[in-house]
Design an enzyme around this catalytic site. Structure first.
Site, PDB file in Angstrom:
ATOM      1  N   LYS A 118     -71.849   6.343 -51.380  1.00 41.43           N
ATOM      2  CA  LYS A 118     -71.140   6.570 -50.108  1.00 41.43           C
ATOM      3  C   LYS A 118     -70.920   8.058 -49.859  1.00 41.43           C
ATOM      4  O   LYS A 118     -71.009   8.523 -48.727  1.00 41.43           O
ATOM      5  CB  LYS A 118     -69.782   5.846 -50.102  1.00 41.43           C
TER       6      LYS A 118
ATOM      7  N   LYS B  13     -87.747  -6.987 -48.582  1.00 44.07           N
ATOM      8  CA  LYS B  13     -87.024  -8.163 -48.097  1.00 44.07           C
ATOM      9  C   LYS B  13     -86.502  -7.966 -46.681  1.00 44.07           C
ATOM     10  O   LYS B  13     -86.424  -6.838 -46.184  1.00 44.07           O
ATOM     11  CB  LYS B  13     -85.876  -8.496 -49.049  1.00 44.07           C
TER      12      LYS B  13
ATOM     13  N   LYS C 237     -81.019  -5.959 -42.416  1.00 43.96           N
ATOM     14  CA  LYS C 237     -80.738  -5.356 -41.106  1.00 43.96           C
ATOM     15  C   LYS C 237     -80.970  -3.848 -41.096  1.00 43.96           C
ATOM     16  O   LYS C 237     -81.170  -3.261 -40.047  1.00 43.96           O
ATOM     17  CB  LYS C 237     -79.328  -5.703 -40.626  1.00 43.96           C
TER      18      LYS C 237
HETATM   19  P1  AMP Z   1     -75.975  -8.318 -46.589  1.00 44.27           P
HETATM   20  O1  AMP Z   1     -74.969  -8.414 -45.494  1.00 44.27           O
HETATM   21  O2  AMP Z   1     -77.282  -7.736 -46.179  1.00 44.27           O
HETATM   22  O3  AMP Z   1     -75.403  -7.682 -47.821  1.00 44.27           O
HETATM   23  O4  AMP Z   1     -76.319  -9.807 -47.035  1.00 44.27           O
HETATM   24  C1  AMP Z   1     -75.333 -10.726 -47.428  1.00 44.27           C
HETATM   25  C2  AMP Z   1     -75.933 -11.729 -48.383  1.00 44.27           C
HETATM   26  O5  AMP Z   1     -77.034 -12.399 -47.770  1.00 44.27           O
HETATM   27  C3  AMP Z   1     -76.520 -11.113 -49.646  1.00 44.27           C
HETATM   28  O6  AMP Z   1     -75.568 -10.963 -50.652  1.00 44.27           O
HETATM   29  C4  AMP Z   1     -77.568 -12.138 -50.048  1.00 44.27           C
HETATM   30  O7  AMP Z   1     -76.983 -13.215 -50.732  1.00 44.27           O
HETATM   31  C5  AMP Z   1     -78.064 -12.656 -48.727  1.00 44.27           C
HETATM   32  N1  AMP Z   1     -79.299 -11.986 -48.284  1.00 44.27           N
HETATM   33  C6  AMP Z   1     -79.413 -10.869 -47.517  1.00 44.27           C
HETATM   34  N2  AMP Z   1     -80.704 -10.565 -47.276  1.00 44.27           N
HETATM   35  C7  AMP Z   1     -81.441 -11.497 -47.950  1.00 44.27           C
HETATM   36  C8  AMP Z   1     -82.843 -11.737 -48.102  1.00 44.27           C
HETATM   37  N3  AMP Z   1     -83.752 -10.984 -47.500  1.00 44.27           N
HETATM   38  N4  AMP Z   1     -83.221 -12.790 -48.855  1.00 44.27           N
HETATM   39  C9  AMP Z   1     -82.308 -13.595 -49.452  1.00 44.27           C
HETATM   40  N5  AMP Z   1     -80.991 -13.429 -49.349  1.00 44.27           N
HETATM   41  C10 AMP Z   1     -80.539 -12.392 -48.597  1.00 44.27           C
END
Ligand code: AMP
Length: 331
Positions: free
Chosen positions: A111, A194, A197
């Site tokens: 951060k 993967k 966003k």
């Molecule tokens: P984020 O807000 O991007 O941290 O995503 C929240 C949760 O969604 C993560 O902790 C993962 O469990 C799941 N997640 C996010 N992106 C992926 C992805 N491309 N494939 C599988 N699980 C994902």
């Protein structure tokens, strides 16, 4: 029944990765555990959102999680800032969290690099607030990814330190929890890693995307010039499309395109068209619910109030006991 706590980021639309990688498990978990899901709006203040963004972000996240299947009757779904007991526990834990250990956390170092002009104390104590969120409900299971493992270890440290200091075996240790053995990883459309966003425009398909947008994004997905030999290994960008197909399409459809690939007859345009249509089929009911729920202010108010009441029941019991243990007595 064991208690599960999971924090939900209060910004950002949900994409297929979130849905298949996390939310589908949350939906199943609701039936087997005492689940608390909270929207982490206090955590979001470290980046100073404007007042109007703050509210609309929380609303959007609440709407999308409800639309994706979280059931406010089965689990406790609440907004963090509706539960002031969290801050009281955060204060107590801060008294026994050492600046040195907080400064050493990898996410704090990241951060500092990401926002060098805004290295606020909230960033430093982020792991303390996270520990408060979890142990407030005396949870033992936290569904988090690998990137959160260090924070969770700090939560255990703070819980144990409290127990030792007051010579009371009060807080249980929280551990990372994989509800499902086969963790799905949803690839993005950019031919690289993967779905996420922050991976750039067009990489992620959101649950709220219209059919036209989904078609556009999928048709733009990266491919190669096609296989040149039978049964050859798929390059990563093609494997990614097949992985997506595996998630949203029927096994027959997957096999059909797999055979075409293996016999060098594949036309990527056809595969993408099918993939887009199957993504649309998978997301349309959720998108319709997103639209309906976001209009229904009285339902959202009721969900948030009901969640806050249930969360505060659990939280106020903990705070009462913690005050007693620390030595606060009323006159
Ligand atoms: P984020 O807000 O991007 O941290 O995503 C929240 C949760 O969604 C993560 O902790 C993962 O469990 C799941 N997640 C996010 N992106 C992926 C992805 N491309 N494939 C599988 N699980 C994902």
């Amino acid at each position: 029944m064991e208690t599960v706590v999971s924090g939900i980021r209060s910004t950002g639309k949900l994409h297929l990765g979130n849905y298949y990688g996390a939310i589908q498990n949350f939906v199943k978990m609701q039936h087997e555990y005492n689940c608390f899901f909270f929207i982490a709006d206090w955590h979001s203040l470290t980046t100073h959102p404007t007042p109007s963004d703050l509210h609309s972000n929380v609303k959007q996240v609440l709407v999308e999680y409800l639309a994706a299947g979280l059931d406010p009757e089965k689990s406790t779904l609440y907004v963090q800032s509706d539960v002031p007991e969290t801050t009281e526990l955060y204060l107590y834990l801060n008294m026994n969290a050492y600046v040195g250990e907080l400064e050493r956390s990898t996410s704090f170092k990241d951060k500092i690099r990401a926002q060098p002009d805004n290295v606020n104390a909230g960033l430093l104590t982020y792991p303390v607030l996270m520990a408060a969120d979890i142990i407030l409900h005396r949870a033992t299971k936290v569904p988090v990814g690998k990137d959160q493992e260090q924070h969770l270890e700090m939560s255990r440290t703070f819980a144990n330190r409290f127990n030792r200091l007051y010579n009371h075996d009060y807080f249980p240790e929280p551990y990372a929890f994989n509800f499902s053995d086969n963790l799905v990883r949803i690839p993005g459309l950019d031919g690289k890693g993967k779905m996420g966003k922050s991976e750039g425009e067009g990489n992620a398909v959101y649950l709220s995307d219209s059919p036209e947008i989904i078609r556009k994004k999928v048709m733009k997905a990266v491919t190669d010039s096609g296989p040149t030999a039978e049964n050859q290994e798929k390059p990563v960008e093609i494997q990614n499309l097949f992985d997506l197909l595996k998630v949203v399409s029927t096994p027959d459809t997957y096999e059909h395109f797999d055979n075409l690939y293996n016999t060098c007859q594949i036309r990527y345009g056809d595969l993408k068209k099918q993939l887009a249509e199957d993504m649309i089929i998978a997301t349309t009911p959720i998108r319709n619910r997103i639209n309906d729920i976001s209009q229904d202010t009285s339902y959202l108010r009721q969900v948030a109030r009901h969640g806050a009441i249930k969360a505060r029941e659990s939280a106020s019991k903990t705070i009462r006991e913690v005050r007693e243990i620390i030595g606060f007595r009323s006159f």
